[in-house]
Enzyme design. Sequence first.
Site, PDB file in Angstrom:
ATOM      1  N   ALA A 172      52.554  41.376  34.842  1.00 58.88           N
ATOM      2  CA  ALA A 172      51.609  40.280  35.081  1.00 58.88           C
ATOM      3  C   ALA A 172      50.277  40.745  35.657  1.00 58.88           C
ATOM      4  O   ALA A 172      49.968  40.523  36.835  1.00 58.88           O
ATOM      5  CB  ALA A 172      52.248  39.248  35.992  1.00 58.88           C
ATOM      6  N   CYS A 173      49.441  41.328  34.805  1.00 57.47           N
ATOM      7  CA  CYS A 173      48.130  41.786  35.262  1.00 57.47           C
ATOM      8  C   CYS A 173      47.210  40.631  35.649  1.00 57.47           C
ATOM      9  O   CYS A 173      46.205  40.843  36.337  1.00 57.47           O
ATOM     10  CB  CYS A 173      47.471  42.681  34.219  1.00 57.47           C
ATOM     11  SG  CYS A 173      47.393  41.982  32.563  1.00 57.47           S
TER      12      CYS A 173
END
Length: 208
Positions: A172-173
């Site tokens: 989850a950047c």
Amino acid sequence: MSRTNAVTEPAAPGDDPSDAAGRPNAPGGSGTVEWAVLETTIGPLLLAATERGLVNVVFHADERIRATALRRLAGRLRATPVEVSAEAPGRLAEPIRQFRAYFAGGLTAFSLPLDWSLSGGFNREVLKRLDEDVPYGAVVGYGDLAARVGQPGAAQAVGAAMGSNPLPIVVACHRVVETDGGLGGFGGGLETKRLLLALEGVLPEPLF
């Protein structure tokens, strides 16, 4: 969190997953990579999987972006892309089920086998640390994440790693933000980042 300069992410996640600190470890060049397009609340996503696991997620997967992504997948993995139905059983059945649950608000952690062939070196190290350390509903600063991998002061390199992420949403950047409260960069577009953070309760839902 220590304050850092503004960080931009130079590539759309999944769009060009080359590694700035070393070439990705591509498999030996046999077999196929299955892909499908999933319609979501943030637009169409291209999902691709090898026999090892989910290997790529691509935002805004219209015809042009699909063609570019599939050409790169074929070249980097030395495998033949094969389209499958989003409703068909196979490698993508469980990823698609979990993505649908995530966007419906019923899933807060993905549990999928991942193929990291499109990332390597420092980028892979940072992305794996992000995946391990920053859960649903939380955020981390670029500088803080750099410190967690033993590279304090490497906020810009962390931004580049986020831009190279071949597995956004799962890794989850979108949860990596500026330490002064700004969103920072996002290869999938800042509006997509806002929507993902709103889905996870970090930001308020947009009114329109």
